[in-house]
Write an enzyme that holds these catalytic residues in place. Structure first.
Site, PDB file in Angstrom:
ATOM      1  N   LYS A  63      10.592  -5.830   8.907  1.00  0.00           N
ATOM      2  CA  LYS A  63       9.629  -4.901   8.384  1.00  0.00           C
ATOM      3  C   LYS A  63       8.642  -4.599   8.851  1.00  0.00           C
ATOM      4  O   LYS A  63       8.324  -4.690  10.100  1.00  0.00           O
ATOM      5  CB  LYS A  63       9.045  -6.376   7.616  1.00  0.00           C
ATOM      6  CG  LYS A  63      10.466  -7.264   6.831  1.00  0.00           C
ATOM      7  CD  LYS A  63       9.739  -8.407   6.660  1.00  0.00           C
ATOM      8  CE  LYS A  63      11.116  -8.693   5.539  1.00  0.00           C
ATOM      9  NZ  LYS A  63      10.797 -10.132   4.596  1.00  0.00           N
ATOM     10  N   ARG A 113       6.678  -9.199  -9.833  1.00  0.00           N
ATOM     11  CA  ARG A 113       7.653 -10.015 -10.315  1.00  0.00           C
ATOM     12  C   ARG A 113       7.411 -11.596 -11.118  1.00  0.00           C
ATOM     13  O   ARG A 113       5.457 -11.264 -11.192  1.00  0.00           O
ATOM     14  CB  ARG A 113       7.565 -11.107  -8.485  1.00  0.00           C
ATOM     15  CG  ARG A 113       9.295 -11.748  -8.869  1.00  0.00           C
ATOM     16  CD  ARG A 113       8.519 -13.132  -7.924  1.00  0.00           C
ATOM     17  NE  ARG A 113       8.301 -12.184  -6.575  1.00  0.00           N
ATOM     18  CZ  ARG A 113       8.747 -12.163  -5.240  1.00  0.00           C
ATOM     19  NH1 ARG A 113      10.395 -12.726  -5.596  1.00  0.00           N
ATOM     20  NH2 ARG A 113       8.900 -11.922  -3.962  1.00  0.00           N
ATOM     21  N   GLY A 149      -7.354  20.396  18.918  1.00  0.00           N
ATOM     22  CA  GLY A 149      -7.285  21.849  18.070  1.00  0.00           C
ATOM     23  C   GLY A 149      -7.572  22.822  19.781  1.00  0.00           C
ATOM     24  O   GLY A 149      -7.362  23.682  20.112  1.00  0.00           O
ATOM     25  N   GLY A 150      -8.401  22.535  20.583  1.00  0.00           N
ATOM     26  CA  GLY A 150      -8.190  23.185  22.296  1.00  0.00           C
ATOM     27  C   GLY A 150     -10.039  23.000  22.631  1.00  0.00           C
ATOM     28  O   GLY A 150      -9.937  23.453  23.232  1.00  0.00           O
ATOM     29  N   GLN A 151     -10.424  23.281  21.546  1.00  0.00           N
ATOM     30  CA  GLN A 151     -11.884  22.928  21.134  1.00  0.00           C
ATOM     31  C   GLN A 151     -12.794  22.382  21.942  1.00  0.00           C
ATOM     32  O   GLN A 151     -12.316  21.183  21.476  1.00  0.00           O
ATOM     33  CB  GLN A 151     -12.558  23.629  19.857  1.00  0.00           C
ATOM     34  CG  GLN A 151     -11.682  24.776  20.245  1.00  0.00           C
ATOM     35  CD  GLN A 151     -12.201  26.341  20.067  1.00  0.00           C
ATOM     36  OE1 GLN A 151     -13.173  26.637  20.955  1.00  0.00           O
ATOM     37  NE2 GLN A 151     -11.334  27.388  19.478  1.00  0.00           N
ATOM     38  N   GLN A 211       0.526  -0.666   0.055  1.00  0.00           N
ATOM     39  CA  GLN A 211       0.444  -0.128   0.190  1.00  0.00           C
ATOM     40  C   GLN A 211       0.813   1.320  -0.014  1.00  0.00           C
ATOM     41  O   GLN A 211       0.221   2.212  -0.983  1.00  0.00           O
ATOM     42  CB  GLN A 211      -0.736  -0.186   1.064  1.00  0.00           C
ATOM     43  CG  GLN A 211      -1.761   1.325   1.121  1.00  0.00           C
ATOM     44  CD  GLN A 211      -3.042   1.007   2.378  1.00  0.00           C
ATOM     45  OE1 GLN A 211      -2.762   2.002   2.791  1.00  0.00           O
ATOM     46  NE2 GLN A 211      -3.078   0.676   3.023  1.00  0.00           N
ATOM     47  N   SER A 212       2.189   1.440   0.975  1.00  0.00           N
ATOM     48  CA  SER A 212       2.772   2.755   1.204  1.00  0.00           C
ATOM     49  C   SER A 212       2.736   3.355   0.133  1.00  0.00           C
ATOM     50  O   SER A 212       2.963   4.206  -0.959  1.00  0.00           O
ATOM     51  CB  SER A 212       3.586   2.475   2.275  1.00  0.00           C
ATOM     52  OG  SER A 212       4.356   1.784   1.480  1.00  0.00           O
ATOM     53  N   TYR A 256       4.197  -2.829   9.145  1.00  0.00           N
ATOM     54  CA  TYR A 256       2.693  -2.754   8.267  1.00  0.00           C
ATOM     55  C   TYR A 256       2.533  -1.605   8.674  1.00  0.00           C
ATOM     56  O   TYR A 256       2.796  -0.734   9.505  1.00  0.00           O
ATOM     57  CB  TYR A 256       2.760  -4.205   7.956  1.00  0.00           C
ATOM     58  CG  TYR A 256       2.714  -5.413   7.887  1.00  0.00           C
ATOM     59  CD1 TYR A 256       2.343  -5.238   6.067  1.00  0.00           C
ATOM     60  CD2 TYR A 256       3.831  -6.342   8.085  1.00  0.00           C
ATOM     61  CE1 TYR A 256       2.803  -6.238   4.808  1.00  0.00           C
ATOM     62  CE2 TYR A 256       4.315  -6.884   7.424  1.00  0.00           C
ATOM     63  CZ  TYR A 256       3.361  -7.180   6.024  1.00  0.00           C
ATOM     64  OH  TYR A 256       4.542  -8.163   4.745  1.00  0.00           O
ATOM     65  N   GLU A 257       1.314  -1.264   7.815  1.00  0.00           N
ATOM     66  CA  GLU A 257       0.379   0.010   9.142  1.00  0.00           C
ATOM     67  C   GLU A 257       0.261  -0.647  10.102  1.00  0.00           C
ATOM     68  O   GLU A 257       0.400   1.079  10.956  1.00  0.00           O
ATOM     69  CB  GLU A 257      -0.917  -0.166   8.167  1.00  0.00           C
ATOM     70  CG  GLU A 257      -1.841   0.312   8.658  1.00  0.00           C
ATOM     71  CD  GLU A 257      -2.005   2.187   8.290  1.00  0.00           C
ATOM     72  OE1 GLU A 257      -1.386   2.468   7.423  1.00  0.00           O
ATOM     73  OE2 GLU A 257      -1.519   2.982   9.269  1.00  0.00           O
ATOM     74  N   ASP A 317       0.518   3.427   5.934  1.00  0.00           N
ATOM     75  CA  ASP A 317       1.117   3.173   4.781  1.00  0.00           C
ATOM     76  C   ASP A 317       0.582   4.370   3.618  1.00  0.00           C
ATOM     77  O   ASP A 317       1.490   5.089   3.100  1.00  0.00           O
ATOM     78  CB  ASP A 317       0.014   2.413   4.380  1.00  0.00           C
ATOM     79  CG  ASP A 317       0.572   0.726   4.979  1.00  0.00           C
ATOM     80  OD1 ASP A 317       1.640   0.777   5.091  1.00  0.00           O
ATOM     81  OD2 ASP A 317      -0.485  -0.309   4.558  1.00  0.00           O
ATOM     82  N   PHE A 373       9.832  -1.793  -0.833  1.00  0.00           N
ATOM     83  CA  PHE A 373      11.082  -3.040  -0.543  1.00  0.00           C
ATOM     84  C   PHE A 373      11.300  -2.914   1.299  1.00  0.00           C
ATOM     85  O   PHE A 373      12.091  -1.999   1.745  1.00  0.00           O
ATOM     86  CB  PHE A 373      11.868  -3.783  -1.192  1.00  0.00           C
ATOM     87  CG  PHE A 373      11.258  -3.780  -2.498  1.00  0.00           C
ATOM     88  CD1 PHE A 373      10.268  -5.331  -2.425  1.00  0.00           C
ATOM     89  CD2 PHE A 373      12.346  -3.032  -3.483  1.00  0.00           C
ATOM     90  CE1 PHE A 373      10.247  -5.478  -4.486  1.00  0.00           C
ATOM     91  CE2 PHE A 373      12.091  -3.896  -4.682  1.00  0.00           C
ATOM     92  CZ  PHE A 373      11.205  -4.676  -5.419  1.00  0.00           C
ATOM     93  N   ALA A 374      11.230  -4.307   1.334  1.00  0.00           N
ATOM     94  CA  ALA A 374      12.043  -4.604   3.165  1.00  0.00           C
ATOM     95  C   ALA A 374      13.609  -4.293   3.156  1.00  0.00           C
ATOM     96  O   ALA A 374      14.082  -4.110   1.739  1.00  0.00           O
ATOM     97  CB  ALA A 374      12.405  -5.886   3.285  1.00  0.00           C
TER      98      ALA A 374
END
Ligand code: CAO
Length: 473
Positions: free
Chosen positions: A183, A85, A294-296, A64-65, A185-186, A215, A144-145
């Protein structure tokens, strides 16, 4: 006599000065240096090509990334050549398959507007093709890794010697340091980047979020890095390496939480709901439930139908500038001047009571009625939209944010279009390529191999089997 001469000389000098003054031109302003650029196009907006026309990307990304990044570049007009591949391709082609023998939505929704070539990068002939790709393209993108590109033989030094103009862009899980070989992932990135520890309710488990900030978020960061590197190359002539670590990308999106970590050293975080509830703070920023960053003060409130509809809710913010309008709307005009409610600091310890009262009002209306009534008064609110509602929302279709795409093996499907709108580079979303669909045309038309050479490459097995007849539209 001497006096007379001196007087005359003085008068002469004065006359000269006046003459000089009269002659003197006004001081010249330094000329404005205008940026060198081509002539201003006279073609209609959106009819003068795309932002990244002419840029070729060697896309070595998967999952995905990386694909998020190259999809964005493709939408802006880059020619993205995805190297896969032979036989298997990007692993996501077969992940979460919903239609038998068709590329999954996971793959199709992340690889629009690209061309696919199959290539065994670890074979001799495969490397010959890769060398030509490196020499032809402007950017190599990979996720890739750690170390995989080097193990393939594509070290930065080698790439740079083949094509010193090439930008080499990578997504990795971590930057240099103790975890750089891991390695990732998300959800690993969400946890390591500070998101999970600050998401959820203060008395519950850390939570990951459905937004793919590790990702897709990192892919977005990488795309910006690539465009900047290309801009710099216009000046320097040389490429450079671009690295986005997923941990860094997530942390960048969690910036406000690192802000709060430091504020915590100076006292409790008063805008957090837990302050009003009298729950003490610990050493680290706690999970803040649905509090706004945001503090609100803001919370999610029930709307009409909540008993059966899991998304009949609205995000409600008691923004200080619209407080008086909120009081009128919910039927509490007395709160506008009452010392316990009139000013934000007085309200902080009473937020549970205040939001309880607002919820009694929102529960009498649907989330869309609340949205309309509040927005008419400039009170910002956020209806909790389900994915079904988003998919069916006509305005998102009209802007191309949600698009319907046709695919030769899976038929029509919905996708998210380009969220970044340029007035002179209009995105057309084209379906993702079938595995190896463009192998032949890339070898011949882009890389200029002769038919004899192509036959040799194919016979070596470097490109795998030719795509089946149905692969070509
Ligand atoms: N021809 C020949 N070999 C190829 C090839 C090709 N066209 N394309 C890939 N390969 C090989 C690689 O060279 C690698 O071989 P080695 O291990 O011998 O070096 C091998 O395929 C596996 O690559 P990988 O390690 O990247 O893949 P993986 O499935 O084991 O790991 C992932 C996947 C995502 C964890 C890892 O790639 C990674 O950490 N990437 C960086 C972070 C990232 O982008 N994560 C986001 C993933 S999306 O959630």
């Amino acid at each position: 006599m001497a006096k007379k001469i001196a007087k005359k000389a003085k008068a002469k000098a004065a006359a000269k000065r006046t003459k000089v003054k009269a002659k003197a031109k006004p001081a010249k302003r330094p000329a404005l240096k205008l940026a060198k650029a081509p002539r201003v196009s006279s073609k209609p907006w959106g009819k003068d090509g795309k932002a990244l026309d002419g840029i070729k990307i060697l896309d070595f990304t998967h999952v995905q990334s990386g694909p998020t990044c190259t999809q964005l570049l493709a939408w802006f007009g880059a020619d993205v050549i995805k190297v896969e591949r032979p036989g298997q391709g990007d692993i996501t082609r077969g992940q979460l398959q919903d239609v038998p023998n068709a590329d999954s939505l996971y793959f199709t929704m992340l690889n629009h507007n690209k061309r696919s070539i199959t290539l065994d990068s670890k074979s001799k002939q495969g490397m010959t093709v890769l060398e030509r790709l490196v020499k032809t393209c402007d950017v190599l993108v990979e996720n890739f890794a750690p170390g995989a590109l080097d193990r393939m033989g594509l070290t930065w030094e080698r790439i740079h010697s083949w094509n010193p103009r090439m930008v080499v862009a990578s997504v990795k899980g971590f930057g240099p340091g103790p975890y750089e070989e891991c390695k990732v992932y998300e959800n690993v990135a969400q946890c390591a980047g500070g998101s999970a520890s600050t998401t959820g309710f203060h008395d519950g488990l850390p939570l990951v979020t459905g937004a793919q900030i590790g990702d897709s978020g990192t892919g977005l960061h990488l795309a910006l890095g690539i465009v900047c590197a290309l801009m710099q190359r216009n000046r320097t002539g040389r490429g450079q390496r671009v690295l986005c670590a997923m941990q860094d990308g997530v942390l960048n999106l969690c910036r406000v939480k690192l802000r709060d970590q430091q504020r915590l050293a100076h006292g409790p975080l008063k805008e957090y709901t837990q302050f009003g509830q009298g729950i003490p703070f610990g050493e680290a920023v706690p999970r803040a439930g649905n509090d706004s960053g945001g503090g609100q003060p803001g919370v999610i409130l029930k709307c009409k139908g909540w008993e059966t509809d899991p998304n009949a809710y609205i995000y409600f913010i008691t923004q200080a500038p619209v407080w008086e309008k909120i009081c009128e709307l919910i039927g509490e005009p007395g709160w506008k001047t009452h010392p316990d409610y009139a000013k934000p600091p007085a309200r902080l310890p009473r937020l549970t009571e205040i939001f309880g009262r607002i919820e009694r009002w929102t529960m009498t209306k649907t989330k869309f009625e609340v949205m309309n009534e509040c927005n008419a008064l400039d009170i910002p609110v956020g209806p909790i939209l389900s994915m079904k509602e988003i998919a069916e929302e006509p305005s998102l279709r009209a802007t191309g944010t949600v698009v319907e795409v046709d695919h030769p093996t899976r038929g029509k499907y919905l996708s998210v279009g380009n969220p970044i709108k340029l007035t002179d580079s209009i995105t057309e979303v084209k379906r993702s390529p079938l595995l190896g669909e463009h192998t032949d045309e890339i070898l011949s038309r882009v890389l200029k191999f002769t038919s004899r050479e192509i036959a040799d490459i194919k016979a070596s097995g470097a490109t795998g089997e030719a795509p089946k007849a149905q692969a070509a539209e």
